[in-house]
Design an enzyme around this catalytic site. Structure first.
Site, PDB file in Angstrom:
ATOM      1  N   HIS A  56       0.812  -1.211   0.000  1.00  0.00           N
ATOM      2  CA  HIS A  56       0.000   0.000   0.000  1.00  0.00           C
ATOM      3  C   HIS A  56       0.856   1.277   0.000  1.00  0.00           C
ATOM      4  O   HIS A  56       0.462   2.295   0.565  1.00  0.00           O
ATOM      5  CB  HIS A  56      -1.001   0.000   1.153  1.00  0.00           C
ATOM      6  CG  HIS A  56      -2.129   0.971   0.961  1.00  0.00           C
ATOM      7  ND1 HIS A  56      -2.912   0.998  -0.165  1.00  0.00           N
ATOM      8  CD2 HIS A  56      -2.607   1.969   1.755  1.00  0.00           C
ATOM      9  CE1 HIS A  56      -3.819   1.947  -0.066  1.00  0.00           C
ATOM     10  NE2 HIS A  56      -3.653   2.562   1.098  1.00  0.00           N
ATOM     11  N   SER A  73      -2.476   5.142  10.473  1.00  0.00           N
ATOM     12  CA  SER A  73      -1.561   6.081   9.828  1.00  0.00           C
ATOM     13  C   SER A  73      -0.163   5.982  10.417  1.00  0.00           C
ATOM     14  O   SER A  73      -0.004   5.757  11.613  1.00  0.00           O
ATOM     15  CB  SER A  73      -2.086   7.510  10.007  1.00  0.00           C
ATOM     16  OG  SER A  73      -1.110   8.462   9.600  1.00  0.00           O
ATOM     17  N   GLU A 108      -9.188  -2.196   1.745  1.00  0.00           N
ATOM     18  CA  GLU A 108      -8.443  -1.718   2.896  1.00  0.00           C
ATOM     19  C   GLU A 108      -9.371  -1.802   4.108  1.00  0.00           C
ATOM     20  O   GLU A 108     -10.256  -0.968   4.274  1.00  0.00           O
ATOM     21  CB  GLU A 108      -7.978  -0.282   2.681  1.00  0.00           C
ATOM     22  CG  GLU A 108      -7.091  -0.085   1.469  1.00  0.00           C
ATOM     23  CD  GLU A 108      -6.720   1.369   1.286  1.00  0.00           C
ATOM     24  OE1 GLU A 108      -6.285   2.007   2.269  1.00  0.00           O
ATOM     25  OE2 GLU A 108      -6.875   1.884   0.162  1.00  0.00           O
TER      26      GLU A 108
END
Length: 700
Positions: A117, A277, A460
């Site tokens: 990713h 993140s 995802e």
């Protein structure tokens, strides 16, 4: 009586050891370069206009692992430095493997192609219109080297198969990921959240591969963190934090090879990263210390609400290095600890199916794909069209954008009701011009290595979505009397279908919910279908699939055309235009410009090679001229390969090679090398290699 007791003891021990003897594995590892066109092609991930490639920070790779049991059943796991994996890429890889080895060895069933990713790789390998629009089309220049590199990695693993072992180890890695949509996560039931210490998964799972002599072969490390350490201003190809983790781990385990490439292969695979993140400090308004959430009531516009990585005061590349290094250190530590040896049968199931046709329990259904308003807002990792009135947590559309989106397609009442509370910006599932905008036919897969399972989807998954899926698979196996040591989620794999949130998270309609195509019950659709795979694996039965559509014959390619090359006036290809200085100190950057051709000339020829070298002069004992040894390539993190068109009309260009001289560099004499190809005038078929070297320089 003593003899009888002894025989019983031997018999009992043989039962304990039987799985080890019966299910001894053969293992093989391999690596293949998949770096495609590093210039003039849009990068895939941020969908930011103008973010086209200008060169290479680090190369992109496919890393393959084959495990075979004593019944010759095998599985293949491939990790790729890509934003996602294309279903047509997998189709072509399987075809190429079949052409070389026969169609029965490696199939759609037992080959899983997963992605890291990274948002810093070239686009053009996803076949659906929405994803093609973000990168200007289906680009064969990207596809062909990707297919070839994955094939090369699998073949290397296949040809290196040997008796060996696979070990499992799990450890907690802190300070390396953070939830970027905690508002959505908090909507999950309190009793469910109470089961977990964190709002993102902190566990890293490592499979370690060794041969029968206990020699190191490689590892795969799964950890859930987005590939967005490198921000959306970047224009140099690289594998983001997981690419760096693989690079630094391989350098440590292959100390005698340049740039880390060697027999030990380290893959850093992706897991349920949908809301996870790498920008661990959180989101702030610009350079201030005011926190923000990118919603309409923030103290700053969404375009200025940007998340910060741990090294943000230096650069995003420093944050990338830090997050990558932390993953590498943890993975190698877990690998060296050994962990639990896996034993038992190899098995696999996959299913290609119509997601919108899955039948759910109760008065629930899945929807034709659609993307919500917050999809256009982007995330705090990479803001989108915030200045045009889009922000996260949009559960109502706007009149103006409703008119504009209606020009493309106005959603039906049934679609609006199905997708609620998502306000539909792009009704992708009800558009078929020029072909499907998002997939409805997708693939899920389940691999088994002993009592450990690897599950994949093309979406995802958010943190809680991944947890629910893994728990459902574990519980279903338990209902069949099958004990599970671990369920690993890997993805996006075998295709791309945007996001998947829980039903509760979907209600918030932040970016992740707005990008969940099949409506609020998408996760339940995945879980329902996975139960079919689990049951089939437990019962030894087959799973039925539908044909995979292929739209590539209709695809468009708006990547810019390029002309035959001409050298800069009064020069030849490979000539130095701007030379290095005679001497540098550690901490300086050595730089030189060379007359070049367009790097798009030679993407297939350059697989496994390098556009640049840093070379060190080794003195000869007898006072001779010495020899040059390569110490850096374009895969090293302290080098930069940057291409610039100096005349698009005349096809003239140059490359800049930079070497950031680290504190660990040995004092000595060095030079920079450049290697490329150019096309002959009036032809794009006659491609000629060229090279050039800078002057020597001294590092004190």
């Amino acid at each position: 009586m003593l003899r009888y007791s002894w025989l019983r003891l031997v018999w009992a021990c043989s039962l304990i050891l039987l799985p080890w003897a019966t299910h001894a594995y053969k293992v093989g590892v391999g690596i293949g370069d998949i770096t495609g066109p590093s210039v003039q092609v849009m990068l895939m991930g941020y969908a930011k206009e103008g973010q086209t490639g200008k060169g290479i920070l680090q190369r992109l790779y496919a890393r393959a692992y084959v495990v075979v049991d004593d019944q010759d059943r095998r599985v293949v796991f491939v990790n790729t430095d890509t934003q996602s994996m294309g279903d047509i890429i997998k189709k072509r890889v399987i075809q190429q493997l079949g052409d070389h080895l026969g169609s029965a060895i490696y199939t759609f069933d037992n080959v899983m192609l997963s992605s890291t990713h990274s948002h810093s790789g070239m686009g053009g390998y996803l076949q659906h219109t929405l994803y093609e629009l973000s990168v200007a089309g289906w680009i064969e220049e990207t596809v062909q080297p990707m297919v070839q590199g994955i094939f090369n990695a699998i073949m290397q693993a296949h040809n290196s198969l040997q008796e060996g072992s696979v070990n499992l180890n799990v450890g907690e890695l802190l300070n390396s990921n953070a939830n970027r949509s905690p508002e959505s996560y908090l909507l999950n039931p309190a009793n469910e959240r109470a089961l977990y210490q964190y709002d993102v998964d902190k566990n890293m799972t490592v499979l370690g591969f060794r041969n029968a002599k206990n020699e190191d072969l490689g590892l795969v490390a799964w950890f859930a963190v987005h590939g967005t350490s490198v921000n959306n201003t970047n224009q140099l190809i690289n594998g983001d934090n997981k690419g760096y983790a693989a690079y630094t781990a391989e350098r440590q385990m292959n100390p005698n090879s340049v740039s880390g490439n060697g027999p030990f292969v380290a893959a850093f695979a992706q897991s349920n990263e949908g809301d996870s993140s790498p920008n661990t400090l959180g989101a702030f308004c610009g350079t201030t210390n005011v926190r923000c959430t990118a919603t309409s009531n923030d103290t700053c516009p969404g375009s200025q609400c940007i998340a910060r990585g741990p090294g943000w005061t230096t650069s995003d590349l420093e944050s990338n290095r830090m997050i990558g290094q932390q993953q590498a250190d943890m993975a190698l530590n877990l690998y060296k600890q050994g962990g639990t040896p896996l034993s038992g049968a190899i098995d696999y199931r996959h299913k290609v199916f119509d997601m919108t046709a899955v039948v759910l329990d109760g008065n629930k259904s899945l929807c034709a794909p659609a993307m919500g308003y917050a999809f256009a807002a982007g995330t705090t990792d990479g803001p989108g069209l915030n200045d045009l009135g889009f922000y996260q947590n949009m559960t109502q559309g706007t009149f103006l954008w409703g008119l504009i989106s209606g020009i493309i397609r106005t959603a039906s009442d049934q679609q609006k009701a199905c997708q609620a509370p998502k306000p539909i910006l792009l009704d992708t599932g009800e558009i078929s011009i020029p072909y499907a905008w998002q997939p409805t036919i997708i693939e899920i897969q389940l691999l088994r290595i002993g009592d450990t399972f690897i599950a994949s989807t093309p979406s995802e998954l958010t943190t809680m979505s991944g947890r629910r899926l893994r728990n459902a698979i574990r519980d279903r196996f338990a209902s069949h009397g099958i004990q599970v040591q671990d369920i690993i989620y890997s993805g996006p794999a075998n295709g791309y279908a945007s996001y998947c949130t829980t039903f509760e998270e979907y209600q918030e309609q932040r970016y992740e919910g707005a990008s969940t195509p099949y409506g609020p019950h998408t996760l339940e659709g995945y879980i329902t279908t996975f139960m079919e795979l689990v049951d089939a694996m437990a019962n030894g039965t087959d799973v039925q699939s539908v044909p995979l559509p292929d739209y590539t014959s209709k695809a468009f390619d708006f990547a810019p055309a390029y002309l035959p090359d001409h050298p800069v006036l009064f020069h030849q290809f490979g000539d130095v235009l701007s030379n290095v200085k005679p001497a540098y100190s550690r901490g300086d950057t050595a730089s030189a410009d060379f007359v070049s051709g367009n790097p798009r000339n030679d993407v297939m020829d350059m697989l496994g090679k390098t556009y640049l070298t840093v070379e060190m002069l080794s003195a000869q004992p007898n006072g001779g001229n010495g020899t040059w040894s390569v110490i850096r390539t374009d895969n090293d993190y302290d080098t930069r390969f940057t291409w610039t068109s100096t005349s698009s009309v005349l096809g003239m260009s140059k490359v800049t090679i930079d070497w950031i001289i680290g504190s660990d560099v040995t004092p000595g004499t060095y030079r920079l090398g450049y290697f490329g190809h150019h096309t002959a005038p009036l032809s794009t078929n006659s491609i000629t290699p060229h090279q050039g070297y800078s002057d020597q320089f001294v590092v004190a």
